[in-house]
Design a protein around this motif. Sequence first.
Motif, PDB file in Angstrom:
ATOM      1  N   GLU A   1     -39.674 -20.570  42.081  1.00 26.37           N
ATOM      2  CA  GLU A   1     -39.618 -20.334  40.639  1.00 26.37           C
ATOM      3  C   GLU A   1     -39.078 -21.588  39.940  1.00 26.37           C
ATOM      4  O   GLU A   1     -38.395 -22.400  40.569  1.00 26.37           O
TER       5      GLU A   1
ATOM      6  N   THR B   1     -47.814 -13.107  41.676  1.00 24.36           N
ATOM      7  CA  THR B   1     -47.213 -13.975  40.660  1.00 24.36           C
ATOM      8  C   THR B   1     -48.163 -14.411  39.556  1.00 24.36           C
ATOM      9  O   THR B   1     -47.721 -14.839  38.495  1.00 24.36           O
TER      10      THR B   1
ATOM     11  N   HIS C   1     -42.753 -14.025  34.121  1.00 23.98           N
ATOM     12  CA  HIS C   1     -43.451 -15.222  34.572  1.00 23.98           C
ATOM     13  C   HIS C   1     -44.892 -15.099  34.095  1.00 23.98           C
ATOM     14  O   HIS C   1     -45.651 -14.261  34.579  1.00 23.98           O
TER      15      HIS C   1
ATOM     16  N   MET D   1     -45.299 -10.697  36.998  1.00 25.37           N
ATOM     17  CA  MET D   1     -44.093 -10.623  37.818  1.00 25.37           C
ATOM     18  C   MET D   1     -42.899 -10.815  36.889  1.00 25.37           C
ATOM     19  O   MET D   1     -42.862 -11.777  36.104  1.00 25.37           O
ATOM     20  N   THR D   2     -41.947  -9.902  36.947  1.00 23.35           N
ATOM     21  CA  THR D   2     -40.821  -9.947  36.023  1.00 23.35           C
ATOM     22  C   THR D   2     -39.499  -9.983  36.768  1.00 23.35           C
ATOM     23  O   THR D   2     -39.422  -9.654  37.951  1.00 23.35           O
ATOM     24  N   ASP D   3     -38.459 -10.366  36.022  1.00 23.81           N
ATOM     25  CA  ASP D   3     -37.092 -10.343  36.536  1.00 23.81           C
ATOM     26  C   ASP D   3     -36.293  -9.362  35.686  1.00 23.81           C
ATOM     27  O   ASP D   3     -36.390  -9.370  34.455  1.00 23.81           O
TER      28      ASP D   3
ATOM     29  N   ASP E   1     -34.038  -3.331  42.615  1.00 22.14           N
ATOM     30  CA  ASP E   1     -35.400  -3.140  42.128  1.00 22.14           C
ATOM     31  C   ASP E   1     -35.963  -1.754  42.410  1.00 22.14           C
ATOM     32  O   ASP E   1     -36.644  -1.164  41.566  1.00 22.14           O
TER      33      ASP E   1
ATOM     34  N   GLY F   1     -40.006  -5.508  43.441  1.00 26.27           N
ATOM     35  CA  GLY F   1     -40.293  -6.853  43.913  1.00 26.27           C
ATOM     36  C   GLY F   1     -40.017  -7.061  45.384  1.00 26.27           C
ATOM     37  O   GLY F   1     -40.626  -7.929  46.016  1.00 26.27           O
TER      38      GLY F   1
ATOM     39  N   GLY G   1     -36.274 -10.099  46.577  1.00 33.12           N
ATOM     40  CA  GLY G   1     -36.990  -9.484  45.468  1.00 33.12           C
ATOM     41  C   GLY G   1     -36.217  -8.410  44.740  1.00 33.12           C
ATOM     42  O   GLY G   1     -36.780  -7.649  43.948  1.00 33.12           O
TER      43      GLY G   1
ATOM     44  N   THR H   1     -34.294  -8.394  42.272  1.00 33.17           N
ATOM     45  CA  THR H   1     -34.211  -8.455  40.804  1.00 33.17           C
ATOM     46  C   THR H   1     -35.588  -8.523  40.157  1.00 33.17           C
ATOM     47  O   THR H   1     -35.705  -8.899  38.993  1.00 33.17           O
ATOM     48  N   LYS H   2     -36.633  -8.105  40.908  1.00 33.69           N
ATOM     49  CA  LYS H   2     -37.988  -8.294  40.390  1.00 33.69           C
ATOM     50  C   LYS H   2     -38.798  -6.989  40.379  1.00 33.69           C
ATOM     51  O   LYS H   2     -38.610  -6.129  41.229  1.00 33.69           O
TER      52      LYS H   2
ATOM     53  N   ARG I   1     -43.098  -5.934  39.559  1.00 33.71           N
ATOM     54  CA  ARG I   1     -44.445  -6.382  39.205  1.00 33.71           C
ATOM     55  C   ARG I   1     -45.154  -5.292  38.420  1.00 33.71           C
ATOM     56  O   ARG I   1     -45.122  -4.118  38.788  1.00 33.71           O
TER      57      ARG I   1
END
Length: 386
Positions: free
Chosen positions: A143, A173, A310, A319-321, A330, A348, A358, A360-361, A363
Amino acid sequence: MPAISVRAASFTESVIREMNRLAVEAGAVSLAQGFPDFESPRELREAAVEALRADISQYAITWGAKALRNAIAAKTQRFHPDWVVDPETQITVTCGATEAMIAAMLGVIDPGDEVIVFEPYYENYGPDAILSGATTRYVTLHEPDWSIDPDELRAAFTARTRAIVVNSPHNPTGKVFSRAELELIAGLCIDHDVVALTDDIYQHIVYEGEHIPLATLPGMADRTIAIDSMSKAYSVTGWRIGWTIASPELSVGIRRVHDFLTVGAAAPLQAAAVVALGFPEAYSRQLAADYRARRDRIVPALEAAGFRVHHPAGAYYAMTDIRDLTDEDDVTFARRLIHRPGIAGVPGSSFFSDPALGRTKLRFAFPKRFETLDAAAERLAQIRVR
């Protein structure tokens, strides 16, 4: 009590499909599994009806109906004029890109070989390698732009490396690999005598950059197994019509495995697919434009809700945080969102070899009607930070 095999016990069911099931049960808006909720092309559906009426009901040739293989070869050269494919010896029609990937791995990989996979990665690649008896070596996409560290990639190649999986545009991604990155990969494949397995199913869904088939780079035509399908480009994910393009030598292994995995893909749908592969290039341009509009509808809604996003350059995933929204992991957060405010994404952690990477992610998939995306935006607006 009999037990399942060690290989089957080493991975779980699909997290993506699990999240979609939970969303359906809860009545949530599902942006989990990547399939359209809008109509597929009418001409394609009508072709399928005609194939059924014509009683195309028996086995096609195991590695694909001749008309379909000819259409795949013709379309390939239409979009990539220098890539000339022999439909008799280089194309194998499979039950979707999913079967194409496992058939390719089983066809060229021996137990003890190593397979390089970029992570985050589409969840099938890990189990495919395990089922092939291979060891997976993961290389990080860094990233914020999901870049490759050239030294890290070089270090992943060893005397045991047999294959590398390259997915561009990339799930989850949205990365589109650059020519420089592909040339780096190609050079390493040639130096180490490695086969590239390219998952190209999003090749027509590109917003920034360009899709460059790895097989078209110097020295790569005979060491690339290119995988594609009808699913994403023609909005028929349930048809399960995919294919591989490979050298005649590699195709022998793929075809043998495919024959005993599934015998063949549905004959009437193979006949109908010929029609779609003949669509003019304007169809593919419009497909990308329509998905760009969908991306531009959902990404601002995710950002307004507090997700770090992102921006995808291709494919149809964001793809997000979630670290600005919650301290939950998550999986916990994704399950909570399904019930309140009623929207589903994919945790994630399912895209990483180490789930902690993953945590903190999330999708989100956006191959949906604009009404669906608007409903998702309304529910995203109800999220309360922490």
